[in-house]
Design an enzyme around this catalytic site. Structure first.
Site, PDB file in Angstrom:
ATOM      1  CB  SER A 113      -5.451  -1.422   6.469  1.00  0.00           C
ATOM      2  OG  SER A 113      -4.269  -2.007   6.963  1.00  0.00           O
ATOM      3  CG  HIS A 118     -13.914  10.654  -0.748  1.00  0.00           C
ATOM      4  ND1 HIS A 118     -14.748  10.714   0.349  1.00  0.00           N
ATOM      5  CD2 HIS A 118     -12.694  10.326  -0.278  1.00  0.00           C
ATOM      6  CE1 HIS A 118     -14.061  10.430   1.436  1.00  0.00           C
ATOM      7  NE2 HIS A 118     -12.803  10.190   1.096  1.00  0.00           N
ATOM      8  CB  CYS A 141      -0.306  -2.198   8.390  1.00  0.00           C
ATOM      9  SG  CYS A 141      -0.636  -0.445   8.619  1.00  0.00           S
TER      10      CYS A 141
END
Length: 264
Positions: A113, A118, A141
């Site tokens: 994963s 950002h 997951c």
């Protein structure tokens, strides 16, 4: 006690938490505006963001496979961490709809994963309003929902507005071959937030339960203008100027919260 779901194989559900955090302030002069950008670049550079995401990895009990980080000119930074599962058996508290703790214990179990962040510092060219936005994605997951990381992450940033999206995609099969499109109960993202956070924010939910889509918007309740003034020039504002700045800052916050341009 509810019996646990017996799966045919690996849990193939993909659970994605995406959210934006906004911090608003007012900088009067070009010099103070530049100082604000420098402050953000120092406070939330790639190194600091990597430290925050590494804490998240520890919280959810994962292993780091790779880290990619970058600072940008004139401002902003990005970090992406690929993670693999830690062989941890999840407990009921790790799955239930409740706030995740701060980084003190292992929380989750992931496989192949990722976590990304950002930053987007921006200054209004006329009004002097500075809006710092952070975008964070945690995709997992397996058994554990990434919502368990939300409580910690919100506490790492000074957040005036937060918009949170959570989606469960794909399906997993039980031993009888039946598909399960979600493997945990969820009524609201708000239930994964600590009491102090719920008390501090006005919150609105927009959920599409049949599609396993959940959305929560958060707006800070308390407003103290001095908390939004950046730089030396703002200390000399007159009462009239302070009233004008307060109106601008509140207007900015409402436009972001409601995601539309609003008349003054």
């Amino acid at each position: 006690m509810k019996s646990k779901l017996k799966l045919h194989g690996f849990n193939n559900l993909t659970k994605t938490l995406s959210f934006n955090i906004y911090d608003i302030c007012y900088a009067e002069t070009p010099q103070d505006q530049q100082a604000y950008v420098e402050y953000i670049n120092k406070e939330y550079n790639a190194k600091r963001l990597t430290q925050i995401l590494t804490e998240v990895v520890d919280i959810i009990g994962a292993n780091i496979l790779n880290i990619a980080s970058q600072d940008y000119e004139p401002q902003g930074a990005s970090v992406t961490i690929l993670i693999s599962e830690e062989p941890v058996t999840p407990t009921d508290s790790q799955i239930e709809e409740s706030p995740g703790p701060l980084p003190e214990i292992i929380l989750a179990h992931l496989d192949k994963s990722h976590i990304t962040v950002h930053t987007y510092p921006e200054i209004h060219p006329v009004d002097g309003i500075a809006t710092f936005r952070v975008d964070i994605d945690v995709s997992t997951c397996g058994v554990i929902s990434p919502l368990k990381a939300l409580n910690f992450l919100i506490h790492q940033f000074e957040s005036d507005i937060v918009t949170v999206d959570y989606r469960v995609r794909g399906f997993t099969r039980d031993v009888e071959g039946h598909k399960h499109f979600i493997d945990h109960e969820i009524n609201s993202i708000q239930n994964y937030l600590s009491e102090d956070t719920r008390d501090a924010y006005q919150m609105t939910d927009v959920n599409v339960y049949q599609e396993n889509l959940f959305h929560t918007k958060m707006l800070l309740k308390d407003f103290e203008l001095d908390n939004y003034l950046f730089g030396d020039a703002t200390s000399n504002l007159s009462t009239e100027q302070r009233d004008q700045v307060e109106e601008r800052v509140k207007h900015e916050m409402l436009e972001i919260f409601y995601a539309r341009n609003m008349p003054r």
